[in-house]
Design a protein around this motif. Sequence first.
Motif, PDB file in Angstrom:
ATOM      1  N   GLU A 145       1.313   9.924  -4.633  1.00 16.91           N
ATOM      2  CA  GLU A 145       0.352   9.524  -3.601  1.00 16.91           C
ATOM      3  C   GLU A 145       0.805  10.048  -2.246  1.00 16.91           C
ATOM      4  OE1 GLU A 145      -1.625   5.524  -5.411  1.00 16.91           O
ATOM      5  OE2 GLU A 145       0.082   5.242  -4.085  1.00 16.91           O
ATOM      6  N   ASN A 154      -3.537   2.875   2.862  1.00 15.32           N
ATOM      7  CA  ASN A 154      -2.931   3.019   1.546  1.00 15.32           C
ATOM      8  C   ASN A 154      -2.675   4.502   1.312  1.00 15.32           C
ATOM      9  OD1 ASN A 154      -2.113   2.611  -1.131  1.00 15.32           O
ATOM     10  ND2 ASN A 154      -4.197   2.754  -1.910  1.00 15.32           N
ATOM     11  N   ASP A 155      -1.506   4.825   0.761  1.00 14.22           N
ATOM     12  CA  ASP A 155      -1.324   6.204   0.309  1.00 14.22           C
ATOM     13  C   ASP A 155      -1.958   6.317  -1.073  1.00 14.22           C
ATOM     14  OD1 ASP A 155       0.576   4.720  -1.058  1.00 14.22           O
ATOM     15  OD2 ASP A 155       2.227   6.106  -0.709  1.00 14.22           O
ATOM     16  N   GLY A 190       0.807  -1.235   0.000  1.00 16.59           N
ATOM     17  CA  GLY A 190       0.000   0.000   0.000  1.00 16.59           C
ATOM     18  C   GLY A 190       0.826   1.263   0.000  1.00 16.59           C
ATOM     19  N   ASN A 241       3.273   2.874  -1.360  1.00 16.29           N
ATOM     20  CA  ASN A 241       4.167   2.711  -2.507  1.00 16.29           C
ATOM     21  C   ASN A 241       4.345   3.988  -3.312  1.00 16.29           C
ATOM     22  OD1 ASN A 241       1.631   2.849  -3.559  1.00 16.29           O
ATOM     23  ND2 ASN A 241       1.749   0.979  -4.781  1.00 16.29           N
ATOM     24  N   ASN A 242       3.612   5.068  -2.924  1.00 11.77           N
ATOM     25  CA  ASN A 242       3.711   6.334  -3.654  1.00 11.77           C
ATOM     26  C   ASN A 242       3.623   6.078  -5.159  1.00 11.77           C
ATOM     27  OD1 ASN A 242       3.900   9.114  -3.864  1.00 11.77           O
ATOM     28  ND2 ASN A 242       6.140   9.126  -3.848  1.00 11.77           N
TER      29      ASN A 242
HETATM   30 CA    CA Z   1      -0.452   3.552  -2.561  1.00 16.53          CA
END
Ligand code: CA
Length: 191
Positions: A157, A169-170, A149, A151-152
């Motif tokens: 994000e 999550n981002d 999640g 993970n930019n």
């Molecule tokens: Ca993400």
Amino acid sequence: MQFIKVVGILSLVAVCASAFINGTSLNNFTNGTSKDVLISQRSSIRRGYILNEDLGSYYKYQTTPNTWPNARGICESEGGHLVIINSEKEASFLLSLMGQHPASSLDRRVTTTDYIFIGFHDLFKDWEFVTVLDQTIEAAGYFDWVPGGANNAGGNEKCGSLWRNGGLNDITCNFLLTFVCEIPVNACDYD
Ligand SMILES: [Ca+2]
Ligand SMILES: [Ca+2]
């Protein structure tokens, strides 16, 4: 960002100030009057919010999708903040709230029905995830991510979301998502 923080505090003060009912300060309800009365008086000014006494906060699922910055502002204008998850129990409660708003029921403008915006971000520094009250998410008490999640994705994000099936999550701040606002019962105790 300092300005945003100040505005947030001022909006809390504004709600507390607006809690004067028939010329009586809510503070008077804490002196010799039951907590139930205090809570019912407060809930009358918090339309659409439900109280979870166990978690010590009011919550409102906002069904009109918006961007993360706007969602943050809306919660602050209602005297609270974008929901901050402080425990597994609070996360479970939010998932049940999402369950009451199934994907099929959501506004068609929503970017994805899988997530709601919640109150954390890494807008200050990449990978340093803090809540809208400037606590790290670790200090806040809940930091379970969906697999992969944080993970930019696409390098774009920066804002916090909660997956319908559980986990952080981002996500892109300019998505249009539904979101949840939280007002702690003791919000007027903020200084
Ligand atoms: Ca993400
Ligand atoms: Ca909370």
